[in-house]
Write a protein that holds these residues in place. Structure first.
Motif, PDB file in Angstrom:
ATOM      1  N   ARG A  54      41.554  32.921  37.734  1.00  0.00           N
ATOM      2  CA  ARG A  54      40.361  32.543  37.612  1.00  0.00           C
ATOM      3  C   ARG A  54      40.589  30.863  37.162  1.00  0.00           C
ATOM      4  N   GLY A  55      41.599  30.573  36.819  1.00  0.00           N
ATOM      5  CA  GLY A  55      41.842  29.158  36.217  1.00  0.00           C
ATOM      6  C   GLY A  55      42.183  28.169  37.447  1.00  0.00           C
TER       7      GLY A  55
ATOM      8  N   SER B  63      45.385  43.517  34.961  1.00  0.00           N
ATOM      9  CA  SER B  63      44.328  42.934  34.850  1.00  0.00           C
ATOM     10  C   SER B  63      43.802  41.821  35.942  1.00  0.00           C
ATOM     11  N   LEU B  64      42.864  41.360  35.912  1.00  0.00           N
ATOM     12  CA  LEU B  64      42.548  40.221  37.009  1.00  0.00           C
ATOM     13  C   LEU B  64      42.280  39.153  36.059  1.00  0.00           C
ATOM     14  N   GLY B  65      43.348  38.003  36.171  1.00  0.00           N
ATOM     15  CA  GLY B  65      43.477  37.352  34.979  1.00  0.00           C
ATOM     16  C   GLY B  65      44.788  37.697  34.053  1.00  0.00           C
ATOM     17  N   LEU B  66      44.754  36.997  33.021  1.00  0.00           N
ATOM     18  CA  LEU B  66      46.095  37.726  31.957  1.00  0.00           C
ATOM     19  C   LEU B  66      45.296  38.247  30.808  1.00  0.00           C
TER      20      LEU B  66
ATOM     21  N   GLY C 134      43.456  27.551  30.027  1.00  0.00           N
ATOM     22  CA  GLY C 134      43.970  27.078  31.238  1.00  0.00           C
ATOM     23  C   GLY C 134      45.462  26.875  31.289  1.00  0.00           C
ATOM     24  N   LEU C 135      46.131  27.160  32.278  1.00  0.00           N
ATOM     25  CA  LEU C 135      47.721  26.833  32.467  1.00  0.00           C
ATOM     26  C   LEU C 135      47.752  25.346  32.456  1.00  0.00           C
TER      27      LEU C 135
ATOM     28  N   ASP D 182      38.521  29.661  40.516  1.00  0.00           N
ATOM     29  CA  ASP D 182      38.200  30.876  40.808  1.00  0.00           C
ATOM     30  C   ASP D 182      38.748  31.486  42.206  1.00  0.00           C
ATOM     31  N   VAL D 183      39.829  31.044  42.312  1.00  0.00           N
ATOM     32  CA  VAL D 183      40.544  31.006  43.797  1.00  0.00           C
ATOM     33  C   VAL D 183      40.511  32.609  44.155  1.00  0.00           C
ATOM     34  N   TYR D 184      40.756  33.312  43.139  1.00  0.00           N
ATOM     35  CA  TYR D 184      40.641  34.907  43.599  1.00  0.00           C
ATOM     36  C   TYR D 184      39.484  35.711  43.030  1.00  0.00           C
TER      37      TYR D 184
END
Length: 888
Positions: free
Chosen positions: A241-242, A182-185, A293-294, A252-254
């Protein structure tokens, strides 16, 4: 200790192998091999190597038995029949090259091994281990990345999507594999049941270069048929994305769209295979997660979660069709390390009502994880959970979290019947204390609120013990700080708005990490990203993975960038993995060449940004870099160290010309360092503990000379309190030992006034702090902006405790030869350590009584050892358990 050299003798303790490992059983030459592993994983499902290396060891053997070769048998399954192919291989049993034809994608093979003695005997065959290749080629993927069709303003609305699709199985399933990235978790389910137990999957990599996928065995969930099942997935922002770093604007770094790729491959009883993958037939909606969010935590509202969406027959007509999105440019690669899991659960040690009804909890341990609550109410039920590492004035001390909210919110839904539990899915917190607001009951009952400990599920390998319970607690604090900061990548801290893979922290901690846990998989993955993100001039980012839009200028900061050379080298010493050196050679060479190119004509570092001896205790709270040690003195010393290591590295790989070249360059740096940074009296110009210690341990000066004498004076003048930061701390005790001042090393180790290693214990610490005085003697939190209570860097002293206090170290890579060399002192009456080496379990215990040092040491089969006791000439030991003693 005595100054004379005694003739040391050692007695092998009686005992031999037995047929089943139990005392009293009939003896045999050696037990069957055990500990089978493939590459650095013990669950080799979906591995990424077509020719994976194999490992094993023989746990016990008679004293006269020595291993010769080994036989590896590969069992093939064809038309219902197993056939065996046997190959003779190197007996080491450590990362032995694959001796058969390469595996194809998805191919399964079962292997077992037996060891042949030089006397012609053979062990029994080991238990078999199955290895299964992953999807080794891009063409193996028929599924597509899919995303929710809507676009979100992730600075306002971060509700991640849920996805579903029903599929019909047309036969009786005998085998099923689900590959997911996934792109994200992500969290995937089949008929509402979670697939696998990995947390925060697929972790954090350099998304511009690598996206990892996991392969799950879904067979138990799909056996039987034909029938229809529902594939479901939740997505979360995670690192993709977080927000990342202390700057709240860095989001939205990646990318700003979460996406999933999932491919289910089922094999039916008739041998046919069917594949179901993510495509435009999947449907998307918003689920119960409103915010994830982490750093900030997760908000769940069961009132908006679609009821029954994971069940077959759910009406998803109102849901949106997903959008197929382009595959990222990054490679889709198999997961190459142990996943993050819930590894432990802890009940609170106390709880109390506080602040208008909120309940405060203490879990007795600073840990990485989350809270799991029991929904005891039928009807509306909502709680808010806040987290912190320490308390101040009877309240959670949240200022050290900086902008991280570390808050989870739960609202029950209409389907909750008071019998379920809830925990956030896509966040993790660093905390010991928590506050639960809105809890309906007067008191908590056992199981109402539980802390789930979450980190990379590495295998524990090393343990320490001694007669001083304070040192044992210090060591336990180091262990917990490693657990807290190995959450898929090795981070600096698990609690505040940072949690980055800082290179310097891991570089100084690598020997300790590699002793405590089998961290090779986690760190090797991280090193791959380090090499991929290295600058064209060889510069290494300050943290890995780094941010795509970070400063493109070269980064040649010593200590931090030296992770490119010293971390792989440290892993090689611990695990004997020459393949790692081959993989990282270009990266290490680029780092050293870049450092040399940006030095002056004499190869001295004279300008450019440097962290220096970061967080020296003399540095003021607002300026962590304001250390006593000269930054360029340290940087040049590290240039010498990395260049020297690179020369040895080249020799191991057979690069003869480069080995000679870098050895010559290193000798020139040594001369230049002495000319530039030694005073006329032979001491270091900055007169600091850090520079003096590094000069001694790195071999820039003779330990018995003026620098060693001055270091002892500095330590004594400071009351044996620590005077070093991240750079000097790992080596200061070793420097004192090498200089002949073991008493001063123990004086520092056992000092408990601030600053010292034991001072935090007087304040109730259960992890290693970022600052020596993160909590001041008056119980107040340090005012510095960087005040973490869970940082492992200063815990690198545990390496000294393993090698010197207990007395176990690798004398050759991978502990093929072990050095047992305890150096008792500090009033300790006993100490010891146990280590699961690549060759099996090794251990040492010593005690001092009535003027005698007594030692018991265990050498695993396939390894040898050198026993080096004070006042006696070293002797060699074969495998077995040995006892020896010398006068003290």
């Amino acid at each position: 200790m005595t100054d004379t050299t005694d003739i040391l003798t050692a007695r092998r303790v009686a005992g031999s192998a037995s047929t089943d490992g139990r005392p009293g059983s009939a003896p045999t030459a050696a037990l069957a091999p055990t500990g089978l592993a493939v590459e650095h994983v013990r669950e080799p499902l979906g591995i990424g190597a077509a020719e994976p290396r194999l490992s094993w060891h023989v746990a016990e053997a008679d004293s006269g038995w020595e291993p010769g070769l080994a036989e590896v048998e590969l069992l093939h399954r064809s038309a219902g029949t197993d056939t065996g192919t046997v190959a003779e291989v190197d007996v080491s049993g450590v990362l032995v090259p694959w001796p058969f034809a390469p595996l194809a994608s998805r191919e399964r093979a079962t292997w077992r091994v037996r060891t042949l003695g030089v006397d012609g005997t053979a062990t029994d065959w080991s238990e078999p281990l199955e290895v299964e290749a992953g999807l080794l080629s891009d063409t193996d993927w028929t599924a597509s990345f899919v995303a929710a069709p809507w676009r979100e303003n992730t600075r306002v609305d971060q509700a991640p999507p849920i996805l579903r699709r029903e599929v019909t199985l047309t036969g009786d399933v005998v085998r099923a594999r689900l590959a997911v990235a996934s792109l994200g978790l992500h969290e995937v389910t089949i008929d509402g049941v979670r697939v696998g137990d990995a947390e925060l999957a697929p972790g954090w990599t350099s998304y511009g270069h690598r996206v990892r996928y996991l392969v799950h065995d879904a067979t138990p969930m799909l056996t039987g048929g034909p029938r229809t099942v529902t594939l479901g997935a939740r997505l979360g922002d995670g690192w993709y994305r977080g927000r990342i770093t202390w700057d709240d604007r860095v989001r939205d770094v990646y990318g700003d769209r979460l996406a999933l790729i999932a491919q289910l491959e089922v094999e039916y009883a008739d041998g046919s295979i069917e594949t179901f993958g993510t495509d435009d037939s999947w449907r998307a909606a918003r689920g119960g997660i409103l915010l994830s969010g982490l750093y900030d935590g997760e908000k769940w509202d069961g009132r908006v979660e679609p009821d029954g969406w994971q069940a077959v027959g759910f009406d998803d007509a109102a849901w949106d069709a997903v959008e197929v999105v382009d595959r990222p440019d990054a490679a889709l690669v198999p997961f190459d390390g142990p996943v993050v899991r819930v590894t432990e659960e802890r009940e609170p040690v106390w709880s109390r009502r506080w602040d208008a009804g909120a309940i405060q909890l203490d879990f007795g341990q600073n840990l990485p994880g989350r809270l799991r609550i029991r929904n005891k109410e039928v009807g509306p039920f909502g709680v808010t959970m806040r987290h912190a590492e320490v308390m101040q004035d009877d309240e959670l001390a949240t200022r050290p979290l900086r902008t991280a909210k570390a808050t989870d919110v739960y609202y029950s839904g209409p389907g909750d019947d008071g019998s379920g539990t809830w925990q956030p899915r896509f966040t993790v917190h660093g905390f010991r204390y928590a506050e639960v607001e809105g809890w309906p009951g007067a008191e908590l009952e056992p199981g109402d609120v539980v802390a789930e400990v979450i980190h990379s599920d590495m295998r524990r390998t090393g343990w320490f013990r001694c007669s001083d319970p304070r040192l044992e607690q210090l060591h336990e604090n180091v262990v917990w700080s490693m657990r807290g900061n190995f959450v898929d990548v090795p981070t600096d801290c698990p609690q505040r708005d940072e949690r980055l893979g800082w290179t310097g922290d891991l570089q100084v901690f690598t020997p300790t990490a590699a002793f405590l846990y089998d961290c090779a998989g986690v760190v090797r993955s991280w090193l791959r990203d380090l090499a991929l993100e290295q600058r064209p001039d060889g510069g290494v980012p300050f943290f890995v993975p780094t941010l795509p839009d970070s400063d493109p200028a070269g980064h040649h900061a010593a200590v931090w960038g030296d992770a490119a050379t010293l971390t792989p080298w440290g892993l090689y010493q611990a695990f004997g993995d020459q393949g790692l050196l081959e993989d990282q050679w270009a990266s290490a060479k680029a780092w050293v060449d870049g450092v040399l190119a940006t030095s002056d004509e004499a190869l001295v570092r004279v300008d450019g940004f440097e962290f220096g001896d970061w967080l020296d205790p003399l540095a003021p709270p607002e300026d962590a870099a304001a250390a006593k040690a000269d930054k360029y003195c340290l940087a040049t010393a590290y240039s010498y160290r990395s260049t020297s290591v690179l020369a040895q590295w080249a020799a191991v790989l057979g690069h003869t010309d480069e080995a000679a070249h870098y050895a010559d360059v290193a000798s020139r740096i040594r001369v230049a360092w002495q000319d530039r940074f030694l005073r006329s009296d032979g001491t270091v110009i900055d007169d600091s503990q850090a520079s003096s210690a590094i000069a001694i341990v790195f071999g820039l000066v003779d330990a018995a000379g003026p620098v060693g004498a001055r270091l002892s004076e500095l330590v004594r003048e400071n009351g044996h309190r620590i005077g070093t930061g991240f750079a000097g701390t790992p080596v200061v005790c070793d420097a004192l030992l090498l200089a002949g001042h073991l008493d001063d090393a123990y004086g520092m180790l056992l000092e408990d006034s601030c600053p010292s290693w034991l001072y935090p214990l007087t304040q109730g610490a259960t992890t290693i702090w970022e600052r020596w005085d993160s909590l001041l003697p008056d119980g107040r939190v340090n005012s510095g902006g960087m005040t973490s209570f869970n940082h492992y860097a200063l815990g690198s002293v545990a390496d000294f405790m393993h090698r010197v206090v207990a007395g176990i170290a690798p004398a050759s890579p991978g502990y093929r030869t072990i050095r047992f060399a305890p150096r008792p002192g500090g009033g300790l009456t006993s100490a010891g350590a146990t280590l699961d080496t690549p060759y099996g379990r090794a251990s040492i215990d010593w005690s001092v009584a009535d003027g005698t040092l007594s030692v018991s040491a265990r050498v695993p089969v396939g390894a040898t050892a050198v026993l080096d006791l004070p006042g006696a000439a070293p002797i060699d030991l074969a495998h077995g358990t040995w006892e020896a003693s010398v006068p003290v």
